[in-house]
Write a protein that holds these residues in place. Structure first.
Motif, PDB file in Angstrom:
ATOM      1  N   SER A  86       7.576  -5.318   3.764  1.00 51.13           N
ATOM      2  CA  SER A  86       8.099  -6.065   4.908  1.00 51.13           C
ATOM      3  C   SER A  86       6.918  -6.700   5.651  1.00 51.13           C
ATOM      4  CB  SER A  86       8.827  -5.111   5.848  1.00 51.13           C
ATOM      5  OG  SER A  86       7.889  -4.192   6.402  1.00 51.13           O
ATOM      6  N   GLY A 119       8.931   0.375   6.717  1.00 50.85           N
ATOM      7  CA  GLY A 119       9.184  -1.015   6.361  1.00 50.85           C
ATOM      8  C   GLY A 119      10.059  -1.009   5.120  1.00 50.85           C
ATOM      9  N   ASN A 120       9.536  -1.576   4.045  1.00 55.26           N
ATOM     10  CA  ASN A 120      10.290  -1.584   2.797  1.00 55.26           C
ATOM     11  C   ASN A 120       9.964  -0.356   1.946  1.00 55.26           C
ATOM     12  OD1 ASN A 120      12.271  -3.011   1.529  1.00 55.26           O
ATOM     13  ND2 ASN A 120      10.852  -4.061   0.156  1.00 55.26           N
ATOM     14  N   ALA A 121       9.198   0.560   2.525  1.00 53.23           N
ATOM     15  CA  ALA A 121       8.805   1.811   1.858  1.00 53.23           C
ATOM     16  C   ALA A 121       8.204   1.562   0.472  1.00 53.23           C
ATOM     17  CB  ALA A 121       9.983   2.774   1.788  1.00 53.23           C
ATOM     18  N   SER A 122       7.380   0.515   0.371  1.00 55.87           N
ATOM     19  CA  SER A 122       6.742   0.201  -0.921  1.00 55.87           C
ATOM     20  C   SER A 122       5.312   0.722  -0.977  1.00 55.87           C
ATOM     21  CB  SER A 122       6.768  -1.315  -1.177  1.00 55.87           C
ATOM     22  OG  SER A 122       6.004  -2.007  -0.206  1.00 55.87           O
ATOM     23  N   VAL A 165       8.673   4.881  11.770  1.00 57.40           N
ATOM     24  CA  VAL A 165       9.216   3.582  11.368  1.00 57.40           C
ATOM     25  C   VAL A 165       8.800   3.299   9.932  1.00 57.40           C
ATOM     26  CG1 VAL A 165       7.285   2.281  12.378  1.00 57.40           C
ATOM     27  CG2 VAL A 165       9.422   1.123  11.953  1.00 57.40           C
ATOM     28  N   GLY A 190      -3.067  -7.218   0.929  1.00 56.97           N
ATOM     29  CA  GLY A 190      -3.815  -8.332   0.363  1.00 56.97           C
ATOM     30  C   GLY A 190      -3.742  -8.356  -1.146  1.00 56.97           C
TER      31      GLY A 190
HETATM   32  C1  FAD Z   1       4.890  -3.157  -7.332  1.00 57.97           C
HETATM   33  C2  FAD Z   1       4.056  -3.138  -6.089  1.00 57.97           C
HETATM   34  C3  FAD Z   1       3.035  -4.055  -5.923  1.00 57.97           C
HETATM   35  C4  FAD Z   1       2.246  -4.030  -4.757  1.00 57.97           C
HETATM   36  N1  FAD Z   1       1.243  -4.948  -4.635  1.00 57.97           N
HETATM   37  C5  FAD Z   1       0.482  -4.930  -3.529  1.00 57.97           C
HETATM   38  C6  FAD Z   1      -0.580  -5.880  -3.377  1.00 57.97           C
HETATM   39  O1  FAD Z   1      -0.801  -6.748  -4.196  1.00 57.97           O
HETATM   40  N2  FAD Z   1      -1.334  -5.799  -2.246  1.00 57.97           N
HETATM   41  C7  FAD Z   1      -1.104  -4.864  -1.281  1.00 57.97           C
HETATM   42  O2  FAD Z   1      -1.814  -4.842  -0.269  1.00 57.97           O
HETATM   43  N3  FAD Z   1      -0.107  -3.957  -1.409  1.00 57.97           N
HETATM   44  C8  FAD Z   1       0.683  -3.973  -2.494  1.00 57.97           C
HETATM   45  N4  FAD Z   1       1.691  -3.054  -2.622  1.00 57.97           N
HETATM   46  C9  FAD Z   1       1.892  -2.032  -1.573  1.00 57.97           C
HETATM   47  C10 FAD Z   1       2.864  -2.458  -0.465  1.00 57.97           C
HETATM   48  O3  FAD Z   1       3.808  -3.396  -0.946  1.00 57.97           O
HETATM   49  C11 FAD Z   1       2.131  -3.047   0.725  1.00 57.97           C
HETATM   50  O4  FAD Z   1       1.205  -2.129   1.271  1.00 57.97           O
HETATM   51  C12 FAD Z   1       3.106  -3.453   1.826  1.00 57.97           C
HETATM   52  O5  FAD Z   1       2.430  -4.191   2.796  1.00 57.97           O
HETATM   53  C13 FAD Z   1       3.784  -2.259   2.506  1.00 57.97           C
HETATM   54  O6  FAD Z   1       4.837  -2.771   3.294  1.00 57.97           O
HETATM   55  P1  FAD Z   1       6.165  -1.931   3.513  1.00 57.97           P
HETATM   56  O7  FAD Z   1       7.051  -2.721   4.400  1.00 57.97           O
HETATM   57  O8  FAD Z   1       6.741  -1.524   2.226  1.00 57.97           O
HETATM   58  O9  FAD Z   1       5.579  -0.703   4.297  1.00 57.97           O
HETATM   59  P2  FAD Z   1       5.994   0.826   4.147  1.00 57.97           P
HETATM   60  O10 FAD Z   1       5.591   1.322   2.811  1.00 57.97           O
HETATM   61  O11 FAD Z   1       7.408   1.000   4.539  1.00 57.97           O
HETATM   62  O12 FAD Z   1       5.073   1.474   5.255  1.00 57.97           O
HETATM   63  C14 FAD Z   1       3.672   1.495   5.131  1.00 57.97           C
HETATM   64  C15 FAD Z   1       3.121   1.949   6.480  1.00 57.97           C
HETATM   65  O13 FAD Z   1       3.387   0.922   7.426  1.00 57.97           O
HETATM   66  C16 FAD Z   1       4.074   1.452   8.547  1.00 57.97           C
HETATM   67  N5  FAD Z   1       4.997   0.417   9.024  1.00 57.97           N
HETATM   68  C17 FAD Z   1       5.912  -0.258   8.304  1.00 57.97           C
HETATM   69  N6  FAD Z   1       6.575  -1.127   9.097  1.00 57.97           N
HETATM   70  C18 FAD Z   1       6.074  -0.967  10.346  1.00 57.97           C
HETATM   71  C19 FAD Z   1       6.364  -1.555  11.611  1.00 57.97           C
HETATM   72  N7  FAD Z   1       7.307  -2.491  11.769  1.00 57.97           N
HETATM   73  N8  FAD Z   1       5.649  -1.145  12.691  1.00 57.97           N
HETATM   74  C20 FAD Z   1       4.686  -0.192  12.578  1.00 57.97           C
HETATM   75  N9  FAD Z   1       4.386   0.411  11.407  1.00 57.97           N
HETATM   76  C21 FAD Z   1       5.062   0.022  10.295  1.00 57.97           C
HETATM   77  C22 FAD Z   1       4.795   2.681   8.026  1.00 57.97           C
HETATM   78  O14 FAD Z   1       5.034   3.613   9.065  1.00 57.97           O
HETATM   79  C23 FAD Z   1       3.797   3.206   7.007  1.00 57.97           C
HETATM   80  O15 FAD Z   1       2.819   4.021   7.616  1.00 57.97           O
HETATM   81  C24 FAD Z   1       2.492  -3.063  -3.762  1.00 57.97           C
HETATM   82  C25 FAD Z   1       3.531  -2.146  -3.921  1.00 57.97           C
HETATM   83  C26 FAD Z   1       4.310  -2.179  -5.072  1.00 57.97           C
HETATM   84  C27 FAD Z   1       5.436  -1.192  -5.217  1.00 57.97           C
END
Ligand code: FAD
Length: 301
Positions: free
Chosen positions: A129, A65-68, A63, A139
């Protein structure tokens, strides 16, 4: 009985499922190989169907999320990849914000502000996400998602629905119990406090201003690549090792923020991984500090 993977898609005419879809379109680094199957369920019912059928068909299940916070290797991901972007409802009930896992964390902070609720401002610029934020205990600026979560609804790999309380989730620095359990997060409830909307907005805008001043938001990236090692600042270590600007292909240690690796144009996941390995090796050589990746690295070479 095992279902042949070729006919997997045909079982779900009502669910959007793409075959052999490049994940570079979805990852924040704009890199990564294809997903064998990429599905976009729009309800818990559809998600459960997918989870149970993937299990029956012996398909690996991933799964996103927003792959960030992800690097998908260039060989892509076998099996079924699920993105929950269609499960993105956010509601406000008294002093709680209830958000589906596919909703943007930034949107959840906007809803909190619109309803005069304080406590989520720190997340105003985190581009993940809700599911990803819970999984990672995201955080910033002194706040962490785990501090404001009241409960989380998940579905396990057998298709059972479960609820976790804040204590159950054992949040710590960039860690939650979901990372060990492998559950799929479907909804989170944030417990907030009544606040003054103008002050809430001011704080969100202020933090976003600080973020834009420090981070290379003009380029694709996956945020801070490494966790903060105890007793050190990652950015300072990388800066002191003169690694800013180090580049493989189009992946470069950011000149603006040493903790970020940016995609200057056509980077591959392989370029990213080569930069990460080099940075880890040099930091170990110079300071005997191991930089553990915060970013999740998945998929095959
Ligand atoms: C410009 C930029 C700034 C950022 N700033 C911060 C910041 O200030 N603080 C911070 O903590 N992070 C930061 N991040 C990193 C990122 O945004 C966070 O870690 C965010 O919470 C990841 O969410 P995502 O939906 O993109 O998860 P993804 O990258 O898609 O996934 C991360 C992990 O979560 C798992 N996952 C996702 N959704 C689910 C679900 N529904 N159920 C179970 N598992 C799931 C995935 O399998 C993967 O292992 C930043 C990233 C960028 C690009």
């Amino acid at each position: 009985m095992k279902i042949k993977t070729a006919s997997f898609v045909d079982q779900f005419p009502e669910i959007e499922i793409l075959k052999n879809e490049s994940l570079a379109k979805y990852t924040n680094t704009r890199t990564g190989g294809p997903a064998e199957f990429l599905a976009f369920p729009n309800s818990i019912k559809q998600l459960r169907q997918l989870v149970m059928s993937a299990r029956q068909a012996d398909l690996e299940l991933t799964v996103l999320g927003n792959a960030s916070n992800l690097i998908v290797r260039d060989g892509g991901i076998d099996g079924l990849v699920i993105i929950l972007q269609k499960m993105n409802k956010i509601t406000c009930v008294a002093d709680q914000v209830v958000a589906e896992a596919g909703a943007a964390m930034i949107q959840a902070t906007e809803v909190a502000w619109q309803n005069g609720l304080t406590g989520l401002e720190f997340a105003a610029g985190i581009p993940g996400s809700v599911g990803g934020a819970i999984f990672m205990n995201a955080g910033a600026y002194g706040g962490e998602v785990g501090q404001v979560v009241k409960k989380v609804k998940v579905i396990d790999r057998q298709g059972n629905l479960k609820n976790y309380s804040q204590e159950d989730l054992q949040f710590s620095y960039r860690h939650s119990r979901i990372q060990d359990e492998d559950d799929l997060i479907i909804e989170a409830t944030f417990s907030l406090k009544p606040g003054q909307p103008t002050l809430i907005r001011k704080k969100m805008d202020d933090l976003n201003f600080r973020r834009a001043a420090k981070q290379p938001l003009e380029y694709p990236s996956c945020g801070s690549v490494f966790k903060r090692p105890k007793g050190y600042y990652t950015g300072k270590l990388i800066h002191d090792a003169e690694l800013q600007g180090y580049r493989v292909g189009d992946a470069q240690v950011s000149l603006k923020h040493a903790g970020f690796i940016v995609n200057l144009n056509h980077a591959t996941a392989g370029d990213y991984l080569a930069v990460i390995q080099h940075v880890q090796a040099i930091i170990w050589q110079k300071f005997q500090v191991h930089l553990e990746t915060e970013v999740r690295i998945i998929g095959k070479n």
